[in-house]
Scaffold this motif. Sequence first.
Motif, PDB file in Angstrom:
ATOM      1  N   LEU A  84       5.129   7.300  -8.895  1.00 12.44           N
ATOM      2  CA  LEU A  84       4.866   6.862  -7.658  1.00 12.44           C
ATOM      3  C   LEU A  84       5.901   5.886  -6.980  1.00 12.44           C
ATOM      4  CD1 LEU A  84       2.846   7.068  -5.249  1.00 12.44           C
ATOM      5  CD2 LEU A  84       1.690   4.949  -6.202  1.00 12.44           C
ATOM      6  N   ALA A  85       6.623   5.184  -8.022  1.00 13.19           N
ATOM      7  CA  ALA A  85       7.600   4.283  -7.675  1.00 13.19           C
ATOM      8  C   ALA A  85       8.787   4.894  -7.234  1.00 13.19           C
ATOM      9  CB  ALA A  85       7.749   3.325  -8.634  1.00 13.19           C
ATOM     10  N   LEU A  86       9.139   6.009  -8.124  1.00 13.94           N
ATOM     11  CA  LEU A  86      10.199   7.109  -7.609  1.00 13.94           C
ATOM     12  C   LEU A  86      10.298   7.513  -6.374  1.00 13.94           C
ATOM     13  CD1 LEU A  86      11.136   8.248 -11.233  1.00 13.94           C
ATOM     14  CD2 LEU A  86      12.397   6.701 -10.086  1.00 13.94           C
ATOM     15  N   LYS A  87       9.137   7.888  -5.983  1.00 15.76           N
ATOM     16  CA  LYS A  87       8.596   8.446  -4.388  1.00 15.76           C
ATOM     17  C   LYS A  87       8.761   7.500  -3.642  1.00 15.76           C
ATOM     18  CE  LYS A  87       5.267  11.987  -6.005  1.00 15.76           C
ATOM     19  NZ  LYS A  87       3.843  12.317  -5.611  1.00 15.76           N
ATOM     20  N   ALA A  88       8.345   6.152  -3.834  1.00 20.92           N
ATOM     21  CA  ALA A  88       8.696   5.022  -2.622  1.00 20.92           C
ATOM     22  C   ALA A  88       9.994   4.641  -2.720  1.00 20.92           C
ATOM     23  CB  ALA A  88       7.503   4.096  -3.089  1.00 20.92           C
ATOM     24  N   LYS A  89      10.748   4.808  -3.619  1.00 15.31           N
ATOM     25  CA  LYS A  89      12.125   4.295  -3.703  1.00 15.31           C
ATOM     26  C   LYS A  89      13.000   4.631  -2.617  1.00 15.31           C
ATOM     27  CE  LYS A  89      15.575   2.275  -5.983  1.00 15.31           C
ATOM     28  NZ  LYS A  89      16.303   2.035  -4.764  1.00 15.31           N
ATOM     29  N   ASP A  90      12.846   6.042  -2.101  1.00 15.92           N
ATOM     30  CA  ASP A  90      13.546   6.243  -1.039  1.00 15.92           C
ATOM     31  C   ASP A  90      12.824   6.530   0.465  1.00 15.92           C
ATOM     32  OD1 ASP A  90      15.435   6.855  -2.873  1.00 15.92           O
ATOM     33  OD2 ASP A  90      14.817   8.988  -3.413  1.00 15.92           O
ATOM     34  N   GLU A  91      11.688   5.744   0.366  1.00 14.38           N
ATOM     35  CA  GLU A  91      11.011   5.671   1.631  1.00 14.38           C
ATOM     36  C   GLU A  91      11.384   4.367   2.375  1.00 14.38           C
ATOM     37  OE1 GLU A  91       9.539   8.205   3.207  1.00 14.38           O
ATOM     38  OE2 GLU A  91       9.540   9.637   1.366  1.00 14.38           O
ATOM     39  N   GLU A  92      11.257   4.173   3.633  1.00 11.07           N
ATOM     40  CA  GLU A  92      11.523   3.167   4.268  1.00 11.07           C
ATOM     41  C   GLU A  92      10.009   2.445   4.401  1.00 11.07           C
ATOM     42  OE1 GLU A  92      11.441   2.774   9.117  1.00 11.07           O
ATOM     43  OE2 GLU A  92      13.332   3.039   8.385  1.00 11.07           O
ATOM     44  N   ILE A  93      10.082   1.087   4.017  1.00  7.00           N
ATOM     45  CA  ILE A  93       9.209   0.302   4.059  1.00  7.00           C
ATOM     46  C   ILE A  93       8.971  -0.279   5.394  1.00  7.00           C
ATOM     47  CG2 ILE A  93       8.107  -1.984   2.962  1.00  7.00           C
ATOM     48  CD1 ILE A  93      10.082  -1.677   0.614  1.00  7.00           C
ATOM     49  N   THR A  94       7.469   0.067   5.793  1.00  8.62           N
ATOM     50  CA  THR A  94       7.047  -0.500   7.024  1.00  8.62           C
ATOM     51  C   THR A  94       6.244  -1.798   6.902  1.00  8.62           C
ATOM     52  OG1 THR A  94       4.890   0.764   6.872  1.00  8.62           O
ATOM     53  CG2 THR A  94       7.017   1.539   8.240  1.00  8.62           C
TER      54      THR A  94
ATOM     55  N   SER B  38       0.839  -1.202  -0.028  1.00  8.30           N
ATOM     56  CA  SER B  38      -0.044  -0.104   0.068  1.00  8.30           C
ATOM     57  C   SER B  38       0.949   1.179   0.044  1.00  8.30           C
ATOM     58  CB  SER B  38      -0.855   0.088   1.184  1.00  8.30           C
ATOM     59  OG  SER B  38      -1.673   1.002   1.302  1.00  8.30           O
ATOM     60  N   ILE B  39       0.677   2.018  -0.964  1.00  7.55           N
ATOM     61  CA  ILE B  39       1.656   3.111  -1.300  1.00  7.55           C
ATOM     62  C   ILE B  39       0.679   4.727  -1.151  1.00  7.55           C
ATOM     63  CG2 ILE B  39       3.249   4.372  -2.598  1.00  7.55           C
ATOM     64  CD1 ILE B  39       3.562   1.814  -4.124  1.00  7.55           C
ATOM     65  N   ASP B  40       1.350   5.586  -0.199  1.00  5.72           N
ATOM     66  CA  ASP B  40       0.652   6.700  -0.091  1.00  5.72           C
ATOM     67  C   ASP B  40       0.817   7.641  -1.168  1.00  5.72           C
ATOM     68  OD1 ASP B  40      -0.008   9.468   0.450  1.00  5.72           O
ATOM     69  OD2 ASP B  40      -0.014   8.918   2.552  1.00  5.72           O
ATOM     70  N   VAL B  41      -0.088   7.845  -2.326  1.00  5.20           N
ATOM     71  CA  VAL B  41       0.050   8.546  -3.320  1.00  5.20           C
ATOM     72  C   VAL B  41       0.535   9.974  -3.274  1.00  5.20           C
ATOM     73  CG1 VAL B  41      -1.764   7.126  -4.723  1.00  5.20           C
ATOM     74  CG2 VAL B  41      -2.275   9.169  -3.528  1.00  5.20           C
ATOM     75  N   ARG B  42       0.512  10.752  -2.266  1.00  2.67           N
ATOM     76  CA  ARG B  42       1.075  11.678  -1.978  1.00  2.67           C
ATOM     77  C   ARG B  42       2.504  11.802  -1.561  1.00  2.67           C
ATOM     78  NH1 ARG B  42      -3.947  12.668   1.933  1.00  2.67           N
ATOM     79  NH2 ARG B  42      -3.114  10.504   2.172  1.00  2.67           N
ATOM     80  N   THR B  43       3.024  10.927  -0.527  1.00  5.26           N
ATOM     81  CA  THR B  43       4.353  11.045  -0.078  1.00  5.26           C
ATOM     82  C   THR B  43       5.212  10.023  -0.837  1.00  5.26           C
ATOM     83  OG1 THR B  43       3.636   9.567   1.826  1.00  5.26           O
ATOM     84  CG2 THR B  43       3.329  12.030   1.864  1.00  5.26           C
ATOM     85  N   GLY B  44       4.266   8.767  -1.244  1.00  2.00           N
ATOM     86  CA  GLY B  44       5.125   7.632  -1.522  1.00  2.00           C
ATOM     87  C   GLY B  44       5.571   6.629  -0.568  1.00  2.00           C
ATOM     88  N   GLU B  45       5.153   7.072   0.679  1.00  2.00           N
ATOM     89  CA  GLU B  45       5.517   6.179   1.781  1.00  2.00           C
ATOM     90  C   GLU B  45       4.842   4.569   1.669  1.00  2.00           C
ATOM     91  OE1 GLU B  45       4.517   7.780   5.465  1.00  2.00           O
ATOM     92  OE2 GLU B  45       5.813   9.311   5.100  1.00  2.00           O
ATOM     93  N   PRO B  46       5.707   3.655   1.709  1.00  2.00           N
ATOM     94  CA  PRO B  46       5.046   2.282   1.292  1.00  2.00           C
ATOM     95  C   PRO B  46       4.759   1.422   2.593  1.00  2.00           C
ATOM     96  CG  PRO B  46       7.258   2.208   0.882  1.00  2.00           C
ATOM     97  CD  PRO B  46       7.226   3.645   1.184  1.00  2.00           C
ATOM     98  N   ALA B  47       3.923   0.767   2.409  1.00  2.00           N
ATOM     99  CA  ALA B  47       3.756  -0.364   3.742  1.00  2.00           C
ATOM    100  C   ALA B  47       3.264  -1.672   3.100  1.00  2.00           C
ATOM    101  CB  ALA B  47       2.430   0.000   4.451  1.00  2.00           C
TER     102      ALA B  47
ATOM    103  N   LEU C  40      15.415  -6.444  -3.279  1.00  2.00           N
ATOM    104  CA  LEU C  40      15.183  -6.237  -4.920  1.00  2.00           C
ATOM    105  C   LEU C  40      14.847  -4.707  -5.036  1.00  2.00           C
ATOM    106  CD1 LEU C  40      15.146  -7.443  -7.673  1.00  2.00           C
ATOM    107  CD2 LEU C  40      12.675  -8.093  -7.258  1.00  2.00           C
ATOM    108  N   VAL C  41      13.904  -4.003  -4.542  1.00  2.00           N
ATOM    109  CA  VAL C  41      13.702  -2.744  -4.579  1.00  2.00           C
ATOM    110  C   VAL C  41      14.802  -2.050  -4.298  1.00  2.00           C
ATOM    111  CG1 VAL C  41      11.959  -0.924  -3.529  1.00  2.00           C
ATOM    112  CG2 VAL C  41      11.158  -3.215  -3.973  1.00  2.00           C
ATOM    113  N   ASN C  42      15.273  -1.837  -2.964  1.00  2.00           N
ATOM    114  CA  ASN C  42      16.587  -1.295  -2.502  1.00  2.00           C
ATOM    115  C   ASN C  42      17.687  -1.377  -3.704  1.00  2.00           C
ATOM    116  OD1 ASN C  42      17.487   0.390  -0.339  1.00  2.00           O
ATOM    117  ND2 ASN C  42      18.988  -1.475  -0.254  1.00  2.00           N
TER     118      ASN C  42
END
Length: 474
Positions: free
Chosen positions: A370-380, A169-178, A331-333
């Motif tokens: 969205l993926a480029l935003k999520a790339k640098d975020e920590e996956i919870t 689940s990815i926040d479309v505004r911040t890119g934060e993934p869970a 893989l994502v990292n």
Amino acid sequence: MTLVALSVVAPGSAQLIAGHKKTGKIALGVYGGLIGIALLVLWLVPLQDLAGLAVRPWLLTAFKLLAFGIAAAWIVLLLDAWRLGHPPGLSQKHRLIMIGATLALAAMVSTPFFVAARYATAAHDAVVEMFPSGQVAAASDGRLNILLLGVDAGDGRVGVRPDSINLVSIDVRTGEPAMISLPRNLENARFPDGSPADAEFPRGFSGDGEGDESDYMLNATWTYGEENPELFDGPSGPGPTAVKQAVEGTLGVPVHYYVAVDLQGFRDIIDAIGGVTIRVNEELPIGDKGRVLEPGLQELDGYHALWYARSREGSSDYARMARQRCVIGALVNQADPQTVLSNFVELADASKSVITTDIPRQDLANLVDLALKAKDEEITSLQFVPPLIVPADPDIGLIHDEVDALLSGDAKPAPSETAAEEPSDPPSEEPSEESRDEPADEPSEESDQPSDAPDEEQADETEPVEMSSACSYE
């Protein structure tokens, strides 16, 4: 020699000097215009927008044709420059030298364009073959939810059964993934209210004492959907729709898209990006011949990464879930743009044969951003394993509450549950020769236990398995 050299630096200049002014001016004008456009695009267009353009089939086709056209025109101008140098006036030895030099220079200037055309062709074919044309899903409560399935339809298996079930689940505004993980042996999965499957199974996906218990676990919903298509109407197909609905009803959040990766082909994707680096915290058996994957920092190729993600001997389903989440995180990292580009053709070819999805190509540009935003975020992460739930009789209300708390930000996972662990040892360790040898064993379910049968003689499954207890990655 001067005319040929000028054509390498500025195509059309040789013709201009030799008196063919019209041809020279046109060639130089086109050359200068293309350079100017390229510089403006690189300066004004953000990287994520460029990446978004790279998944549009019509643009990839136009780029491929343009690359071929530029390469062909440049070769023609080089050969014409050689002609304008009056080669009949040279000695035979010098003519041969100039012919060889001209052909070598023609190959040099055209190769980058042919490589670019090859990349564009691979991207075009991957986009067209992997992603269907369809309706773009709207985010729900500011989040886009994508179901990741590792499926196994090997010999001896009855139908397709997801071996790994994770919702990203990815926040479309911040890119934060869970990432939310469900065990494959979850029973009494729910379906969305009002759906035909909910009417068929009002108390959850169960045979009510009839049939094999394994036929009504969460990983059996794909096969059930294929056998009962009238209950699961949708563009994704009855099998994937059944899994999506089961996950949606069980977690209480909509599932917008799914991506299924064939686990036997998963190794090809890992190999295509050059492997993944993972710190293995516990010795892991490989096959049934006494081989093991040693603890420590390991550079795993596709074969060993697949064994790492699927090995069941002396382990529980929940430990496997943690390892699979770790492989996804690694893989994502590690799939940075440079790595992806340098292995792009191999990665595209591997992906076409092992990935199925209902993500429409019309939404790819948005998902790239969205993926480029999520790339640098920590996956919870949140995994539903004992003692949080009992897979044989899960508390659906508790599951909904935990998911809501995670996605709303009201609950923060412990540091050990996040997918960014720093290695404690220097990254100089090499995997042992024993773990690097390519054994004959294939990491199939037949070599351990069938994935649709209850696990016996496993480690204690009543304890949760946190990310850090399985592995970490750089």
